[in-house]
Design a protein around this motif. Structure first.
Motif, mmCIF file in Angstrom:
data_model
loop_
_atom_site.group_PDB
_atom_site.id
_atom_site.type_symbol
_atom_site.label_atom_id
_atom_site.label_comp_id
_atom_site.label_asym_id
_atom_site.label_seq_id
_atom_site.Cartn_x
_atom_site.Cartn_y
_atom_site.Cartn_z
ATOM 1 N N UNK A 1 0.844 -1.191 0.000
ATOM 2 C CA UNK A 1 0.000 0.000 0.000
ATOM 3 C C UNK A 1 0.884 1.248 0.000
ATOM 4 N N UNK A 2 0.722 2.134 -0.971
ATOM 5 C CA UNK A 2 1.582 3.313 -1.042
ATOM 6 C C UNK A 2 1.457 4.165 0.203
ATOM 7 N N UNK B 1 -8.498 -0.649 -4.599
ATOM 8 C CA UNK B 1 -9.678 -0.106 -5.266
ATOM 9 C C UNK B 1 -10.490 0.752 -4.297
ATOM 10 N N UNK B 2 -10.695 1.998 -4.685
ATOM 11 C CA UNK B 2 -11.465 2.929 -3.864
ATOM 12 C C UNK B 2 -12.791 3.223 -4.548
ATOM 13 N N UNK C 1 -1.627 11.869 -12.546
ATOM 14 C CA UNK C 1 -1.626 10.598 -13.278
ATOM 15 C C UNK C 1 -2.595 9.556 -12.701
ATOM 16 N N UNK C 2 -3.410 9.945 -11.722
ATOM 17 C CA UNK C 2 -4.406 9.036 -11.150
ATOM 18 C C UNK C 2 -5.775 9.317 -11.763
ATOM 19 N N UNK D 1 -3.449 1.204 -7.461
ATOM 20 C CA UNK D 1 -2.286 0.398 -7.810
ATOM 21 C C UNK D 1 -1.839 0.667 -9.239
ATOM 22 N N UNK D 2 -2.794 0.625 -10.177
ATOM 23 C CA UNK D 2 -2.426 0.852 -11.580
ATOM 24 C C UNK D 2 -2.794 2.258 -12.061
ATOM 25 N N UNK D 3 -3.349 3.072 -11.146
ATOM 26 C CA UNK D 3 -3.730 4.460 -11.431
ATOM 27 C C UNK D 3 -4.846 4.570 -12.470
ATOM 28 N N UNK D 4 -5.526 3.471 -12.732
ATOM 29 C CA UNK D 4 -6.647 3.483 -13.659
ATOM 30 C C UNK D 4 -7.950 3.720 -12.907
#
Length: 242
Positions: A4-5, A124-125, A178-179, A205-208
């Motif tokens: 987790x960042x 995932x949020x 970039x998120x 996690x993947x910023x998608x």
């Protein structure tokens, strides 16, 4: 395996704060619009959605020969917002969230109520909120006319069939640092009540972000729950269940 960042908490707190502040701004604009006929732009939650222009939205109940059958629903107050949405819907759309939700503090809960749910599952949020606004007769304008004016200000670009007297939906993708965050907003009117549903999500996690159909279909499902939560209201025949 990814961890987790450390910046995740810093991301989530502003997201929640911005969503609540944006909702409060929208509520404030609703109050102002109730006293005037000036057009305004609705405030979104975590990721603001653009307002849309459109032709008149007077697609309310019909005027058949039997007026009582087509009488518009009338509500004296909004429902309890956190119990208006099914627990199963919350579990599906906002995994790990407490289904009880968090009721939003409002200046006039006798006419406007709201509830929000948000949670992080892994990376995932998801954020969901719903607001109910009931307009009553004031200054020579009846409640349904005021609700129609409110809906016209808030309506989105795409018509959504089968929800209340009139409904619309929009989906917007935003990117910050970039998120990605994708948000769907559904607005619908039933009689003298206007309901707004906001649903958005991000993958840290993947910023998608979730795709269009996921957030749109989720918001529409919540809108249908909210419509059921409103109940039939009171019509001219005297039936009352709201």
């Amino acid at each position: 395996m990814a961890s987790l960042p450390l910046t995740l908490a810093a991301r989530l707190l502003p997201t929640a704060i911005l969503a609540i502040v944006g909702w409060t701004m929208a509520s404030s604009s609703h109050e102002e619009a109730g006293r005037t006929s000036a057009n305004g732009s609705p405030a979104g939650s975590a990721a603001p959605s653009g307002s849309d222009s459109g032709s008149g939205s007077d697609s309310g109940s019909g005027s058949g020969s039997d007026g009582s059958k087509d009488a518009p629903a009338t509500y004296s107050k909004p429902p309890a917002p956190c119990t208006a949405i099914k627990a199963a819907t919350i579990k599906k759309l906002v995994p790990e969230a407490k289904t009880a939700g968090k009721q939003l503090s409002l200046t006039d809960p006798s006419h406007r109520t709201g509830c929000s749910w948000n949670a992080l599952k892994g990376f995932d949020y998801r954020w969901l909120d719903v607001t109910f606004e009931v307009s009553t007769s004031s200054g020579g304008q009846d409640g349904e006319a005021a609700a129609k004016a409110s809906y016209k200000r808030l309506k989105k670009s795409i018509t959504a069939a089968g929800i209340g007297d009139e409904a619309s939906v929009s989906v917007e993708l935003t990117t910050e640092d970039k998120q990605q965050t994708r948000e769907a907003v559904v607005v619908f009117r039933k009689g003298n009540a206007v309901v707004t549903v906001t649903y958005n999500g991000s993958d840290f996690e993947n910023k998608k972000s979730p795709d269009d159909s996921e957030v749109r279909d989720g918001a529409l499902a919540v809108a249908k729950d909210a419509l059921a939560g409103l109940g039939p209201g009171t019509n001219v025949e005297g039936d009352q269940s709201a």
